[in-house]
Design an enzyme around this catalytic site. Structure first.
Site, short mmCIF file in Angstrom:
data_model
loop_
_atom_site.label_atom_id
_atom_site.label_comp_id
_atom_site.label_asym_id
_atom_site.label_seq_id
_atom_site.Cartn_x
_atom_site.Cartn_y
_atom_site.Cartn_z
CG ASP A 1 -2.28 0.73 0.99
OD1 ASP A 1 -2.20 2.41 0.86
OD2 ASP A 1 -3.43 -0.27 1.00
CG ASP B 1 -2.18 2.55 18.47
OD1 ASP B 1 -1.13 3.56 19.12
OD2 ASP B 1 -3.05 2.28 17.80
CG HIS C 1 -5.08 3.60 1.52
ND1 HIS C 1 -5.46 2.74 1.09
CD2 HIS C 1 -6.22 4.23 1.66
CE1 HIS C 1 -6.36 2.07 0.54
NE2 HIS C 1 -7.27 2.44 0.66
CB SER D 1 -9.17 0.19 1.00
OG SER D 1 -8.27 0.63 -0.68
CG ASN E 1 -14.54 1.80 -3.13
OD1 ASN E 1 -14.36 1.27 -2.37
ND2 ASN E 1 -12.72 2.59 -2.29
CG ASN F 1 -4.58 -5.07 25.72
OD1 ASN F 1 -5.67 -4.83 25.41
ND2 ASN F 1 -4.27 -5.94 26.23
CB ALA G 1 -10.30 -7.69 -7.08
#
Lengths: 76, 437
Positions: free
Chosen positions: B182, B191, B214, B386, B312, B227, B328
């Site tokens: 990506d 995180d 993205h 996505s 989309n 967590n 795809a």
């Protein structure tokens, strides 16, 4: 005009991909990457030589490189 | 399935009550995987558990086809290729067989044999007289509509993790490599501190650091932490919380990239034994690309499953269902549709395309998906196929960890595990992807 090109190599030629690369270079392709695991060769080639590239033994497909992007509507 | 998770002697045993009395007078014994491995053990197990003196085995017959008349004279029969045995028993002896089986690790379950009926309904097989039936569109299936559901993000987790059963799954993706191709990842995002991450850029003159957002969002959904650190202490949004992450930057910060970048990154991901390759990108092209189909197939052969966003380009409210685009629409690449929090199809989610392979394979949450975003913003909620794609990729990693499946086997496992929805297959394929329980 020179186009970005993706050449797909036949399964049976994957062990001889270097031979395919040499023959493509002889036709005039500028080879950027040889992707051995997926059996693809990428680079650029004038579009009038695409048919010559298709005639190289071991070549399955010669396709113009495309631009892929984030699907529309998500990138704001 | 490589191993049975059922502890010995703790399987499923029908209670020997009146309701479980067999309508055929026969009972079916499901033998354990260990017993199944050796045919001699199967015969011996059936003999010792049921007390049958005369045990027939399908392997005694030519072509392994059971001779029904011959078998009728036996007390019990072993279907050696299935690991299944049947035994004739009256209710009293059935009760003692079940009691014996409950203490025997070689037997996984004992169930009364059932009559099977054609789906048009049991009364057809029971009535003797033939009746002319009025043609009907009724297939015999009764659809039981569940109460309308709507998922919501809670302080604990996103709606998508709830709807896909991820919260209830013990699997974490540990030991499985997931590649997300990506716009890169915010490598300084708190995180992801301490996670095993390899990042590489395939875009010239741009580092793997995500300058778009993205990619960081997609990595978050597929592999975000169990967590999220405090402060601020976010709800959980990631599926495969302990998977090893490979970040391949193939789209520039502007959101586009060439085939060359993408194919090179797939080659890299396969070379690094990534079990799952997640691609939330595409082109609005209907025709199947020879190169992506070849790559998808070669990836599967090498044990890597490519999962890609369907696109989309639908506007369903205006009557335009759109179409699945490249890559795809390659038969060997799994195409993912987007669902909303009521498990309806998203307005923008592309429908199957009539070209060979241009179909939706599976669906996942893709509307109002909360996940990580480059700092300082940190989190963001957005929608798209996505966002559905990394849910499937993460869930694939959970299944890979649980079953050790790879390539085609992992594909089948995901499809088999999906929960069917009351929506057209052209829109949602096999239904919503579900985590292993």
């Amino acid at each position: 005009m020179t186009d970005e090109v993706v050449v797909t190599v036949h399964d049976e030629w994957l062990d001889h991909i270097d031979t395919v690369v040499q023959r493509l270079r002889r036709i005039g392709m500028r080879v950027d990457r040889v992707l051995e695991l997926v059996g693809m060769i990428t680079g650029s080639l004038a579009s009038e030589y695409f048919d010559d590239a298709r005639a190289v033994p071991g070549v399955v497909a010669v396709e113009r490189g495309e631009t892929l992007r984030i699907p529309p509507g998500e990138n704001q | 399935m490589t191993s049975s998770t059922t502890p010995p002697g703790n399987g499923h045993y029908a209670a020997a009550s009146a309701e479980s009395a067999s309508p055929t007078g026969r009972y079916v014994l499901v033998l354990s995987d260990e017993t199944f491995a050796r045919e001699a053990d199967q015969v011996e197990t059936l003999r010792s558990v049921t007390g049958a003196a005369n045990v027939a085995s399908t392997s005694d017959y030519e072509w392994r086809a059971l001779d029904v008349d011959q078998a009728a004279s036996a007390d019990a029969t072993v279907f050696a290729d299935l690991g299944i045995g049947t035994v004739r028993a009256d209710p009293d002896s059935a009760a003692s067989i079940m009691a014996a089986a409950a203490d025997d690790p070689r037997v996984t379950a004992v169930e009364p044999e059932q009559f099977m009926y054609a789906l048009s309904g049991p009364e057809d097989t029971r009535t003797e007289r033939s009746t002319v039936r009025t043609p009907t569109t009724d297939t015999g299936w009764s659809t039981v509509r569940a109460a309308p559901i709507e998922f919501h993000d809670t302080s604990e987790a996103t709606w998508g993790l709830q709807a896909t059963g991820v919260l209830d799954s013990a699997a974490t993706g540990q030991g499985i490599r997931v590649a997300v191709l990506d716009t890169g990842l915010d490598l300084r995002h708190p995180d992801f501190a301490g996670r095993e991450i390899s990042a590489r850029s395939f875009v010239s003159e741009e580092p793997a650091q995500d300058g778009n957002g993205h990619g960081t969002h997609c990595v978050g959904t597929s592999c975000g932490p169990e967590n999220p650190p405090e402060p601020p202490g976010s709800r959980r949004y990631g599926v495969a919380t302990r998977a090893e992450i490979l970040v391949g930057k193939v789209l520039g910060d502007g959101g586009s990239g060439t085939d060359t970048n993408i194919l090179a990154a797939i080659n890299w991901a396969i070379g690094n034994d990534c079990r799952v390759i997640s691609m939330s990108l595409g082109a609005e092209t209907r025709a199947v690309s020879r190169r992506y189909e070849t790559v998808g197939q070669r990836a599967l052969n090498r044990g890597s499953l490519i999962v890609a966003a369907a696109g989309n380009n639908a506007e369903r409210d205006s009557g335009n269902p759109g179409f699945v685009g490249v890559p795809a629409n390659s038969p060997s690449i799994m195409a993912v549709a987007a669902l909303d929090s009521r498990l309806g199809i998203a307005d923008f989610s592309a429908r199957s395309n009539p070209v060979d392979g241009g179909q939706i394979d599976i669906a996942a949450p893709g509307v109002d998906v909360y996940s990580s975003w480059p700092m300082e913003r940190r989190y963001r909620t957005i929608s798209g196929t996505s966002m559905a794609t990394p849910h499937v990729s993460g869930i694939a990693a959970l299944w890979a960890q649980r079953t050790d499946a790879a390539g085609e086997a992992l594909w089948s496992t995901l499809i088999r595990g999906a929960q069917r929805l009351e929506l057209p297959g052209v829109d949602v394929g096999a239904g919503i992807a579900k985590a292993p329980s």
